[in-house]
Design an enzyme around this catalytic site. Structure first.
Site, mmCIF file in Angstrom:
data_model
loop_
_atom_site.group_PDB
_atom_site.id
_atom_site.type_symbol
_atom_site.label_atom_id
_atom_site.label_comp_id
_atom_site.label_asym_id
_atom_site.label_seq_id
_atom_site.Cartn_x
_atom_site.Cartn_y
_atom_site.Cartn_z
ATOM 1 N N HIS A 78 2.439 -0.420 0.891
ATOM 2 C CA HIS A 78 1.456 0.071 -0.210
ATOM 3 C C HIS A 78 0.763 -1.106 -0.865
ATOM 4 C CE1 HIS A 78 -0.239 2.881 -3.302
ATOM 5 N NE2 HIS A 78 -0.232 1.955 -4.008
ATOM 6 N N GLU A 79 1.593 -1.997 -1.396
ATOM 7 C CA GLU A 79 1.017 -2.981 -1.950
ATOM 8 C C GLU A 79 -0.006 -4.062 -1.179
ATOM 9 O OE1 GLU A 79 0.876 -2.775 -5.213
ATOM 10 O OE2 GLU A 79 2.254 -1.299 -5.249
ATOM 11 N N GLY A 83 5.654 0.510 -10.495
ATOM 12 C CA GLY A 83 6.783 0.213 -9.437
ATOM 13 C C GLY A 83 6.377 -1.184 -8.904
ATOM 14 N N ALA A 84 5.132 -1.524 -8.602
ATOM 15 C CA ALA A 84 4.753 -2.744 -8.115
ATOM 16 C C ALA A 84 3.193 -3.064 -8.360
ATOM 17 C CB ALA A 84 4.952 -2.883 -6.686
ATOM 18 N N GLU A 92 -5.943 3.706 -4.669
ATOM 19 C CA GLU A 92 -4.424 4.361 -4.605
ATOM 20 C C GLU A 92 -4.111 5.159 -3.604
ATOM 21 O OE1 GLU A 92 -2.189 2.593 -5.854
ATOM 22 O OE2 GLU A 92 -3.441 1.425 -7.534
ATOM 23 N N GLU A 97 -0.367 -5.167 -6.840
ATOM 24 C CA GLU A 97 -1.227 -5.675 -5.881
ATOM 25 C C GLU A 97 -1.754 -7.022 -6.077
ATOM 26 O OE1 GLU A 97 -4.053 -2.450 -6.929
ATOM 27 O OE2 GLU A 97 -1.956 -2.765 -6.825
ATOM 28 N N ASN A 98 -1.394 -7.961 -7.386
ATOM 29 C CA ASN A 98 -2.071 -8.990 -7.383
ATOM 30 C C ASN A 98 -2.463 -9.817 -6.271
ATOM 31 O OD1 ASN A 98 -1.466 -8.443 -10.425
ATOM 32 N ND2 ASN A 98 0.527 -9.157 -9.741
ATOM 33 N N HIS A 123 -3.203 -2.819 -0.348
ATOM 34 C CA HIS A 123 -4.068 -3.013 -1.450
ATOM 35 C C HIS A 123 -4.813 -4.502 -1.071
ATOM 36 C CE1 HIS A 123 -3.951 -0.107 -4.362
ATOM 37 N NE2 HIS A 123 -2.631 -0.120 -4.348
#
Length: 927
Positions: free
Chosen positions: A337-338, A301-302, A360, A304-305, A341
Site C-alpha cells: 500500500h505505502e 498504520g504507516a 487511498e 508514505e513519505n 503511494h
C-alpha cells in the site's frame, strides 16, 4: 528578542511582552492564492540527550514567487515559538529589501500572517527566513518523540520522527501546508554524532556542527517537488538491513537494534513490489533511494513519505517464530500500500483533500494487485475483495455514511475522511472499473494519467478523462458512454444499491429495479433515493461461466438521476437459477424472487455447489443474511441457505457467514434464547472443525494458505461456542507453555493458534493465568505477538480483572503504548462480561479519555465500535444518545463516528423488535 508561541488554542507572547498579536481578518479555510513556494531550505537541530528537555530549534528559508500583488504572506504555523525580530524578507532579484512590520494569527485555521513593509509585486521572488523552536511533542504528529527500552541497560532510548499528513507539517515548520503547494526541499539536520539522520533524499554531506560540541550537520540532496505532508525526517540510533535486488533504487529497512532481525521479510518483499509497480505504471521509481522505518510510537498504520516510509512496528516487522500467517500478510499488504503511494499520492497528488480517495483507494486496490502478483498462492486478491465488500456493505448501508469524494472545509474534517469509505469503498469501485474496462484499457489509462500529471496535482475528473480515452481506444466502452458519468454515480453519492430481480418464468426474462440499500428500516422506500450506473454480469445454471466478469448489460440512469428499470431477455426456464454479479465484481446486493432463491439453495445443499464461484457463494450468504436482517427476505430462506455450509470447505464463504452471525450473536447472547443459538452454532461448526482436525497442529500438512486462515477462524469460533474438545485442547497448550522453564524463549503453542489459545485460556482461567500472559506481554520484543496478547487479556470473565485492565490501559506509567490502548479497550468491550464495564468506564471518564487521545481523536472514535454492535434496547439507546448530547465538548472531532454509532444502535433495536422471535423460531426448527 520577541518570542511568539503559536498554539492551537490561542497565542502566548514570550518574555515580558504584554500585548497580543492581532487576530487575522482572513478567515477562509484555504490559503490565499497570491503566493507560491518555489523551494524550502529547512535546517533543524534536534536535542535528544536530556529526557526532560526533548526539543528542536530550526530555521526555514522559503523562496516565494509572487503571482499577484499582495501586502502580506499567509502561511501555516502551529505550536511553534517564532523569533519574530529575526525574521528576514529580501527580494532575490536585487531590488529594495522588504521587511515584516506586524503579524496576525488565525488559530482556527492555523494561519500565521506576516504583513510586509512594502507591497510584494507580481513577478518578484522573495526569500523569507524564519527562525523558530519547539518541544518534541508526545502527540504522535508533527515533529515528535518516540522511545524504546535498551535491552542491555534497561534505559529508554529516544528518537525523533515526523508525521505530517494531513495537516501537521505546520507544527514542525512554517509552511504552505496544502497539498497543491508542491516545492523541492533541502533538509539539513543537526544532531549528536552518535545518532543517524534520515530524510526523503540521500545524504549529500556530513560536516562538523560549530554550534554544539559533538554534533554534526547532515545535509540531504534536494528533493523532487512534493507536498509538505510528504516531507519526513528522523534522528535515531537504529540499525538497518539493505535489500539486494538488481536494477532498483537503494532500498533499506530500519528498526531499533534489538528488532533488526525482524526486518528480513519487509526488506525482501519491498523491492519486489516496487519493481512490479514500475512495470504496471510504466514509470521508474523517481528517487535514488527508499528507506522504510519501524517506529515504536506511531498513530497511523504507516505513512508514505516519499523516500522515507514510516510504519508502526506491527506493520513492518515480521518474526518467523512469533508472527502468524495473518501477521505476515498484513506486513505485505501495508508495505505494498505505502509503496503504491510513491506513484498515486506522491508523484501525482490530489489537489485538495476532497479527493483523498484518489490516494487511498488507489493504493489499497493496487496493493492487492501487487501482493497477488508476488504471492499468488495466498489468493489474497479474492480475500481482499471480499473483505472490502463486507466492510462497505455494512458501513455504507448507514444513512450517516458519506460519498467517496466529499467537500472538506475544515482541517478537522480531513481526519474523518481517512476511513473505510476512502480506502475500502474507493478500492472496491476501482476494482469494478478494472473489471468492466479490462486489463489493457485500465492499465493504459492509468499510465497516461500518471505521465500527464507527474509532479503535479489532479482531481478525479482528470483521471476519468484519461480512462475514458483509454476505454474508447480499446473499445471497452461504447462511444456514447464515458467514465465520468458512470463513476460519478459511485463517488459523488452515498451508499450502494440493491437490485431486485423478478424473473418471468413464462417469457424467460427478468425485470431488474434498483434502490439504495439501508439498514435503518424506518426510512420509507420513497426516500431511498439514488441511481447507480451498474455493469451487469451474470451467469445461469446451464452456463455456469463465472470467469466472464465483463458486463452483458448496464443499468443506466437519466441525466437528472432518474432510475430506469432493466429487462434481461433470453434467460433459462423455471428449473434453472441465475446469479448476478459474477465474482462479486460490483458493489451491489441482489434480492431474487423466491423461486430463484430456492433453486440456488437446492444446488448449494444437494448439487455441485463448488461450480458456483467461491466469491459468489460468499455473496449469496451475505446477501441472504442482510436481506433477512432488514426484512426484505425471511430468515427461513437465509437459514436454509446456511445449511449448505456443512459441505463447504473454503475460507471465503465461512468468513462471510461468520461476519454476519457475529452481529446476530452479539444481540442474541443478551436474550433468553441464546441457548438455541449456541446449539445451532455448535451444529454448524462441528463438521468443519472435525474436518480440519480441530486445534491439532496440522499446519505443516496444509499447503493452501487460505486453509490455514480457515483453520484459525474456525478454531476461534469453535472455542467461543464450546464445540467438541476445543476449550480442553486450548487449555492444554497453555498449560504446557506455563510449564516451560523459559516461556519467553520457548512457546509450544502453534503460531497460527496462539490468539485462540491465549483468549480461551484467559476466559476459562484465573488471575494467575492472566498474570502469566501479562508478563509475556511486558517481555515480548515482537509487535504482532504483543497485540495478540493485548487482545487476549481482555477475554477474562472476572469483573475485577477486566476493571483493572481498563485502568491499566489508560495509566501512562503502564506498559501499554497510547497507539495500542484501543485494542485493549475493544477486547474488554467486545467481551460479553466486559461490555457493560467498558461502557460505564467510557461514560464516566470521557473527558480524561478525550484528553488522553487529543489531538488524534480518530483512535478515540474506535472505542465506540463495541457499543454500536451491542446496544440492543431502546432504553440503553436513549441513555447513550443523551450522554452524547450532554458531552459534546468531550467528543469534539467524533461527530461522524457518533452519528454512525447511534444509527447502528438504532438498527440493532429495530432488528430485535422485528426479527428476534422469527429467527429464534427458525433456529429451533433446524435443531
Amino acid at each position: 528578542m520577541q518570542l511568539i508561541l503559536l498554539l492551537a488554542v490561542g497565542l502566548v507572547l514570550g518574555q515580558s511582552a504584554q500585548t497580543l498579536a492581532s487576530e487575522a481578518k482572513y478567515n477562509y479555510f484555504r490559503l490565499p492564492t497570491a503566493l507560491r513556494p518555489q523551494k524550502y531550505d529547512l535546517k533543524v537541530t534536534t536535542h535528544l540527550d536530556n529526557p526532560k528537555d526533548l526539543r528542536f530549534e530550526a530555521t526555514v528559508k522559503i523562496l516565494i514567487e509572487v503571482l499577484e500583488n499582495t501586502k502580506n504572506i499567509t502561511l501555516h504555523a502551529k505550536n511553534l515559538t517564532i523569533a519574530e525580530d529575526d525574521i528576514i524578507l529580501k527580494d532575490t532579484q536585487g531590488k529594495k529589501d522588504n521587511c515584516v512590520q506586524s503579524t496576525e494569527i488565525n488559530t482556527h485555521h492555523d494561519f500565521y500572517v506576516l504583513n510586509t513593509c512594502q507591497e510584494l509585486e507580481a513577478g518578484s521572488v522573495y526569500e523569507l527566513t524564519i527562525p523558530f523552536a519547539s518541544e518534541l511533542n508526545n502527540q504522535l504528529e508533527g515533529y515528535y518523540r518516540s522511545s524504546y527500552k535498551d535491552p542491555v541497560t534497561k534505559r529508554k532510548r529516544w528518537l525523533s520522527i515526523t508525521q505530517f499528513e494531513p495537516a501537521s507539517a505546520r507544527a514542525a515548520f512554517p509552511c504552505f501546508d496544502e497539498p497543491n503547494y508542491k516545492a523541492p526541499f533541502i533538509v539539513t539536520l543537526g544532531y549528536h554524532k552518535n545518532y543517524t539522520g534520515l530524510s526523503n533524499m540521500p545524504v549529500k554531506k556530513i560536516t562538523p556542527n560549530d554550534q554544539f560540541p559533538d554534533y554534526v550537520w547532515c545535509e540531504f540532496e534536494e528533493s523532487v517537488p512534493m507536498s509538505t505532508y510528504l516531507l519526513a525526517y528522523s534522528v535515531n540510533d537504529f540499525s538497518h538491513k539493505p535489500s539486494t535486488l538488481p536494477n532498483s533504487a537503494l532500498f533499506r529497512t530500519w528498526a531499533r537494534p534489538n528488532a533488526i532481525d525482524q526486518c528480513d521479510y519487509a526488506a525482501e518483499f519491498g523491492p519486489k513490489v516496487l519493481q512490479y509497480y514500475e512495470q504496471l505504471f510504466g514509470i521508474k521509481f523517481p528517487l535514488p533511494k527508499i528507506d522504510q522505518i519501524a517506529v515504536p510510537d506511531f498513530s497511523a498504520g504507516a505513512m508514505e513519505n516519499w523516500g522515507l516510509v514510516t510504519y508502526r512496528e506491527i506493520a513492518l516487522l515480521y518474526s518467523a517464530s512469533y508472527s502468524s500467517l495473518a501477521d505476515k500478510q498484513r506486513v505485505a499488504s501495508v508495505v505494498a500500500h505505502e509503496l503504491a503511494h510513491q506513484w498515486f499520492g506522491n508523484l501525482v497528488t490530489m489537489k485538495w483533500w476532497t479527493d483523498l480517495w484518489l490516494n487511498e483507494g488507489f493504493a489499497t486496490y493496487v496493493a492487492s494487485l501487487g501482493v497477488e502478483n508476488i504471492n499468488p498462492e495466498w489468493r489474497s486478491m479474492e480475500q481482499e475483495s471480499l473483505g472490502n465488500m463486507l466492510t462497505i456493505f455494512r458501513k455504507d448501508a448507514l444513512e450517516s455514511s458519506h460519498p467517496i469524494s466529499r467537500p472538506i472545509e475544515e482541517v478537522a474534517e480531513i481526519a474523518e475522511s481517512f476511513d473505510q469509505i476512502s480506502y475500502q469503498k474507493g478500492s472496491t469501485v476501482l476494482r469494478m472499473m478494472h473489471m468492466f474496462l479490462g486489463e489493457e484499457s485500465f492499465r493504459f489509462g492509468l499510465q497516461q494519467y500518471l505521465q500527464k500529471y507527474s509532479y503535479k496535482n489532479a482531481e478525479q475528473d482528470n483521471l476519468w478523462e484519461s480512462l475514458t480515452q483509454a476505454a474508447h481506444k480499446y473499445r471497452a466502452l461504447p462511444k456514447s458512454y464515458d467514465i465520468k458519468t458512470i463513476m460519478d454515480s459511485w463517488t459523488l453519492q452515498t451508499g450502494y444499491p440493491v437490485i431486485n430481480v423478478t424473473r418471468n418464468y413464462e417469457s424467460n426474462s427478468a425485470k431488474l429495479t434498483q434502490e439504495r440499500y439501508l439498514l435503518n428500516t424506518q426510512i420509507a422506500r420513497a426516500q431511498r433515493l439514488g441511481c447507480w450506473w451498474i455493469p451487469l454480469s451474470y451467469t445461469t445454471q446451464g452456463e455456469q461461466d463465472f470467469n466472464n466478469t465483463a458486463p452483458k448489460a448496464w443499468m443506466e440512469c437519466g441525466k437528472e438521476g432518474e432510475i430506469y428499470p432493466k429487462t434481461i431477455q433470453d434467460l433459462p426456464g423455471r428449473d434453472e437459477w441465475v446469479i448476478f454479479n459474477t465474482q462479486l465484481s460490483t458493489l451491489y446486493k441482489v434480492n431474487y424472487d423466491e423461486r430463484n432463491w430456492r433453486l440456488l439453495i437446492e444446488t448449494l445443499t444437494t448439487g455441485e455447489f463448488q461450480r458456483i464461484h467461491v466469491l459468489n457463494r460468499a455473496q449469496l450468504i451475505d446477501d441472504a443474511l442482510y436481506l433477512a436482517w432488514t426484512g426484505d427476505q425471511n430468515y427461513e430462506i437465509a437459514m436454509r441457505l446456511l445449511e449448505y455450509l456443512q459441505r463447504e470447505r473454503e475460507y471465503l464463504p465461512w468468513k462471510s457467514a461468520f461476519e454476519n452471525l457475529k452481529r446476530v450473536g452479539r444481540i442474541v447472547r443478551q436474550t433468553p434464547n441464546f441457548e438455541y443459538f449456541k446449539r445451532y452454532m455448535q451444529k454448524l461448526i462441528t463438521p468443519i472443525y472435525l474436518h480440519l482436525s480441530g486445534l491439532n497442529d496440522t499446519f505443516s500438512a496444509i499447503p493452501e494458505q487460505d486453509q490455514v486462515l480457515l483453520k484459525t477462524m474456525v478454531g476461534n469460533w469453535a472455542c467461543q461456542y464450546d464445540v467438541e474438545d476445543c476449550v480442553a485442547v486450548a487449555r492444554k497448550y497453555y498449560t504446557q507453555w506455563q510449564e516451560e522453564e523459559k516461556p519467553d524463549e520457548k512457546n509450544p503453542v502453534p503460531l497460527n493458534l496462539r490468539s485462540i489459545v491465549y483468549c480461551t485460556s484467559i476466559k476459562h482461567g484465573n488471575d494467575a493465568d492472566w498474570q502469566f500472559l501479562w508478563a509475556r506481554y511486558v517481555n515480548s520484543n515482537v509487535a504482532a505477538e504483543k497485540r495478540t496478547i493485548l487482545t487476549s487479556l481482555g477475554c477474562s470473565r472476572e469483573v475485577w480483572v477486566l476493571q483493572r485492565y481498563l485502568e491499566m490501559t489508560y495509566d501512562s506509567k503502564d506498559a501499554i503504548r497510547k497507539q495500542d490502548s484501543m485494542w485493549a479497550f475493544q477486547a474488554v468491550a467486545f467481551n460479553e462480561v466486559g461490555f457493560h464495564l467498558a461502557k460505564t468506564y467510557f461514560m464516566d471518564n470521557v473527558q480524561a479519555i478525550y484528553k488522553f487521545y487529543h489531538p488524534i481523536t480518530k483512535d478515540m472514535s474506535r472505542l465506540l465500535l463495541p457499543f454500536s454492535e451491542q446496544v440492543i434496547n431502546q432504553s440503553d439507546f436513549d441513555k447513550f444518545r443523551n450522554f452524547v448530547t450532554i458531552n459534546r465538548p468531550s467528543l469534539k472531532g467524533l461527530e461522524q463516528a457518533l452519528q454512525q454509532t447511534l444509527e447502528t444502535m438504532l438498527t440493532n433495536v429495530q432488528w430485535k423488535e422485528r426479527n428476534y422471535i422469527q429467527l429464534s423460531r427458525s433456529i429451533q426448527e433446524l435443531l
